[in-house]
Scaffold this active site. Structure first.
Site, PDB file in Angstrom:
ATOM      1  N   ASN A   7       0.869  -1.167   0.000  1.00  0.00           N
ATOM      2  CA  ASN A   7       0.000   0.000   0.000  1.00  0.00           C
ATOM      3  C   ASN A   7       0.911   1.224   0.000  1.00  0.00           C
ATOM      4  OD1 ASN A   7      -1.791   2.039   0.475  1.00  0.00           O
ATOM      5  ND2 ASN A   7      -2.611   1.205   2.390  1.00  0.00           N
ATOM      6  N   HIS A 189     -12.687   3.405   0.367  1.00  0.00           N
ATOM      7  CA  HIS A 189     -12.721   2.425   1.477  1.00  0.00           C
ATOM      8  C   HIS A 189     -13.449   1.156   1.071  1.00  0.00           C
ATOM      9  CE1 HIS A 189     -12.497   5.732   4.849  1.00  0.00           C
ATOM     10  NE2 HIS A 189     -11.291   5.288   4.526  1.00  0.00           N
ATOM     11  N   ARG A 250     -10.631  16.258   7.301  1.00  0.00           N
ATOM     12  CA  ARG A 250     -11.479  16.612   6.154  1.00  0.00           C
ATOM     13  C   ARG A 250     -12.844  17.099   6.630  1.00  0.00           C
ATOM     14  NH1 ARG A 250     -10.314  11.120   3.641  1.00  0.00           N
ATOM     15  NH2 ARG A 250      -8.294  11.372   2.620  1.00  0.00           N
TER      16      ARG A 250
END
Ligand code: ADP
Length: 415
Positions: A7, A189, A250
């Site tokens: 990742n 996600h 965010r």
């Protein structure tokens, strides 16, 4: 089969080496042999590695780029003479699974990587300019270092949401912008929502078609997903991960006209506004203290800090509103599932999210809820609740490894 799961972020590399194959998947007996995190790639990198059954090792090294970071993993973690305790067990890497942020409309499931797939991921860069370039660097480096003989698979964060209907993914702007520029809700996600939905189905021993749940991934990034008959029919993140719930930094949902107004009032550029929405908002922006939920809960408890409380309240209220919206969108759901760092570890946040949901039949059992605070899997509602709630720890890396095995071996998706 030893699967290296990668990742790659802009300056980070998270990895796991997972021993899995068709038999291990069937027996739910996959094994994580090693995992680690490399931070500050491009300067003096910090490396943390944990090998199964051994102590965590921390070290630093100057790693120029992602290629150097993956090379490091292969040399030090996989190589038998690395000197790190427990390493000898790992041996060769048989396949690599990459987390890829954005697959656009093109990639609706995990695929084996070839030149055409690399071109496709490259085409999606304009949709995810921060993430896809790093993912691509990881893919190219792993191919260079291991050779094309070792199969590699891309698992997309957007793919699970490819089943959303038009009514959920289109924005109310002129249709031509969708046609010309593919502006729409994609959702993210996906691997996490898919994983916890899978675990839920296994736990209840039901078929995929019978999975009607709302999954809540609450970590630094946070999103909700409405899963009907085992498929994502709506999710709170949108064209980018900025939309939906309040997150650590965010803003989540906001009236887009605020940006024009702010640029006028504060003379802020588009880049500054984007920075504000993604990096300086959310829990951090409201509290003015921290983006970390644990610290906010401490501030609230110890100092009665008003803005810490406000940030937590907005976070929980926004999640509750999405639960309500998805109940209506799905004509009811059987359960909600909490996951992610906050969802898995914080009984207090789960409790506050569920306030008032007892009217819908979701009755939290205080004792069961408080017991789940460190990676356990289980139910948090009472026996007589008509809508159940569960905590299911996510494991995106495991799903990436399993997808890799599946794609490489040509196995069908589990029913
Ligand atoms: P990411 O989205 O980066 O993968 P995580 O899923 O690890 O993030 O979630 C990180 C968040 O989880 C942080 O805000 C952290 O404070 C929060 N968290 C972890 N443990 C707890 C806890 N016990 N109580 C409240 N929040 C927690």
């Amino acid at each position: 089969m030893h699967v290296l799961v990668l990742n790659c972020g802009s300056a980070t590399l998270k990895f796991q080496i997972i021993d899995t194959d068709a038999a291990r998947i069937a027996a739910d007996d996959d094994r994580c042999l090693a995992k680690g995190l490399i931070e500050r790639i491009g300067s003096h990198s910090l490396i943390t590695i944990t090998v199964a059954g051994a102590q965590r090792v921390r070290m630093d090294a100057p790693l120029r780029d992602h290629r150097a970071a993956i090379d490091f993993v292969l040399r030090w973690v996989v190589a038998p003479d690395s000197g790190i305790e427990g390493i000898q067990a790992i041996g060769d890497i048989d396949a690599v699974g990459h987390r890829v942020a954005h697959g656009g409309e093109r990639f609706q499931e995990s695929v084996r990587i070839d030149e055409k797939v690399i071109d496709g991921v490259e085409e999606c860069i304009e949709l995810a300019p921060l993430h896809n370039p790093a993912n691509l660097r990881g893919i190219r480096a792993a191919r260079e270092l291991l050779g094309t003989g070792v199969p590699q698979v891309a698992v997309f964060d957007t793919a699970f949401h490819a089943t959303m209907p038009e009514q959920a993914y289109l924005y109310g702007i002129p249709y031509q912008h969708y046609r010309r520029h593919k502006i729409r809700r994609y959702g993210f996600h996906g691997t996490s929502h898919r994983y916890v939905a899978f675990r839920y189905r296994r736990m209840l021993e039901i078929e995929r078609d019978d999975v009607n749940i709302i999954t809540l991934h609450l970590g630094n990034g946070a999103s909700a997903c409405a899963i009907q008959s085992g498929k994502s029919i709506d999710t709170s993140m949108g064209f980018t991960p900025q939309a939906g719930l309040l997150m650590s930094t965010r803003a989540g949902d906001i009236d887009a006209s605020v940006l024009e107004y702010l640029s006028h009032k504060e003379g802020m550029s588009l880049a500054e506004l984007d920075q504000m929405l993604n990096k300086n908002s959310g829990l951090l922006g409201i509290s003015g203290l921290t983006d970390d939920m644990r610290e906010l809960l401490e501030e609230e408890a110890e100092n009665q800090d008003r803005r810490a409380r406000l940030a937590i309240d907005i976070f929980c209220y926004r999640v509750r509103k999405y639960i309500g919206a998805y109940f209506a969108a799905m004509s009811g759901a059987d359960a909600i599932v909490f996951t992610g760092g906050i969802g898995e570890n914080s009984p207090e946040i789960r409790r506050r999210i569920c306030v008032g949901l007892d009217r819908l039949g979701l009755i939290v059992d205080a004792e069961r809820n408080s017991r789940m605070s460190g990676g356990e899997l289980g139910e948090i509602t009472t026996d007589d609740a008509s809508i159940r709630a569960f905590v299911i720890p996510t494991n995106e890396e495991l799903l990436i490894a399993r997808d890799t095995v599946r794609v490489v071996s040509g196995l069908p998706r589990p029913r």
